[in-house]
Design an enzyme around this catalytic site. Structure first.
Site, PDB file in Angstrom:
ATOM      1  N   HIS A  34     -93.892 -42.280 -17.209  1.00  0.00           N
ATOM      2  CA  HIS A  34     -93.708 -43.122 -19.049  1.00  0.00           C
ATOM      3  C   HIS A  34     -93.476 -44.486 -19.163  1.00  0.00           C
ATOM      4  CE1 HIS A  34     -89.206 -41.445 -19.429  1.00  0.00           C
ATOM      5  NE2 HIS A  34     -89.631 -41.986 -18.664  1.00  0.00           N
ATOM      6  N   HIS A  35     -93.017 -44.890 -17.790  1.00  0.00           N
ATOM      7  CA  HIS A  35     -92.811 -46.774 -17.007  1.00  0.00           C
ATOM      8  C   HIS A  35     -93.788 -47.092 -16.857  1.00  0.00           C
ATOM      9  CE1 HIS A  35     -88.523 -45.222 -18.163  1.00  0.00           C
ATOM     10  NE2 HIS A  35     -88.601 -44.529 -17.121  1.00  0.00           N
ATOM     11  N   ALA A  36     -94.830 -46.251 -17.052  1.00  0.00           N
ATOM     12  CA  ALA A  36     -96.232 -47.953 -16.945  1.00  0.00           C
ATOM     13  C   ALA A  36     -96.718 -48.504 -17.546  1.00  0.00           C
ATOM     14  CB  ALA A  36     -97.036 -47.055 -16.022  1.00  0.00           C
TER      15      ALA A  36
END
Length: 305
Positions: free
Chosen positions: A121-123
């Site tokens: 989810h940090h992309a």
């Protein structure tokens, strides 16, 4: 075929340099533990393929996808991701995205399904960060919408770190509601704005965590009325997690997963689960913490699906 659908591929594991803090072996070990303990049997396992490039580009910019897939990322971009580039890691990254897509499709058909990876989810569209290269949650959402398989999605992100990439990607999309409950003082240093953020104090324990979750989830389901819930069940809120800063116990993690899955499936909202983060020195303890998701899901599936 009966029983909870669980998604796994041998390519979920690829070699990393000795001593690297990302616990790559956990994906196969999790799958093996679930079979060994009788949580699932081999007939419940589904194997994903790699998505074509145009599926990745539903979220990510072409220049970034091509630079990553063909080894053209510069050193600074690779350091931001935190994983050394290799052809095997490209294969692993893409296969894990395919796993979340398959998980979402199976959840729509069966009511509940669990990946044994995912939760990157940090992309962001043009770069990766925090061990996240392509945003599997966002890609699966965009693809299923493009294929007219759903219209509205609720992302329930209970990883200890804010789902900043997912929040940013869907910041102007009213059909996707992003809910992130995370440690306020943890990575990323610069938070994005989810549709609902619930930042928690460092050291938050089981009862307070679960009270916060119970105060928000039922209302969100009624408000959003999603065609699919995408649940990022990070194991890193655990008190022994190296990168966590919250203080959930094993029991607290299991209660959290059971509550999310029962609340959604009992109300007939399909749930696609990804395992999110988990970082521990004791690998056996870590994979057991991840397995609470699948243990809870197996029980909920038998009861409601």
């Amino acid at each position: 075929m009966t029983g909870l659908p669980v998604i796994y591929h041998p390519d979920y594991v690829t070699p990393l340099p000795a001593g690297h803090r990302f616990p790559m072996p956990k994906f196969k070990l999790l799958r093996d533990l679930l079979v060994q303990d009788g949580v699932i049997d081999e007939s419940q396992l589904y194997q994903p393929g790699q998505p074509p490039q145009d599926w990745l580009e539903l979220v990510h910019e072409t220049h970034y996808v091509e630079a990553y897939c063909y080894g053209g990322l510069d050193a600074k971009a690779q350091r931001r991701i935190g994983l050394p580039w290799s052809e095997a890691l490209v294969r692993r990254t893409c296969t894990a995205v395919g796993g979340t897509i398959l998980t979402a499709k199976l959840a729509l058909n069966r009511g509940l399904a669990c990946n044994t990876a995912g939760g990157t989810h940090h992309a962001f569209p043009s770069y990766g960060a925090g061990f996240c290269i392509f945003n599997d949650i966002a890609i699966a959402t965009r693809l299923l919408k493009a294929q007219n398989l759903l219209k509205t999605v609720l992302v329930v992100d209970l990883d200890v770190h804010q789902g900043d990439g997912t929040a940013w990607i869907f910041r102007d999309d009213p059909s996707v509601f992003t809910f992130s409950m995370h440690c306020a003082v943890n990575f990323p240093g610069r938070k994005q704005t989810s549709d609902l953020d619930v930042p928690l104090d460092e050291g938050t324990e089981d009862d307070e965590y679960l009270a916060q979750l119970q105060a928000h989830l039922p209302d969100l389901l009624a408000q959003v009325n999603p065609d699919l819930v995408l649940y990022d069940a990070g194991a890193d809120p655990h008190r022994d997690d190296r990168l966590g800063k919250l203080a959930l116990t094993d029991e607290g993690l299991y209660r959290r997963d059971w509550y999310v899955l029962e609340t959604c499936t009992k109300a007939r909202y399909p749930v696609a689960c990804v395992i999110g983060g988990g970082y521990g020195k004791d690998m056996n303890a870590l994979i057991y913490r991840h397995s609470y998701l699948h243990r809870a899901a197996s029980e909920v599936y038998r009861k409601y699906c």
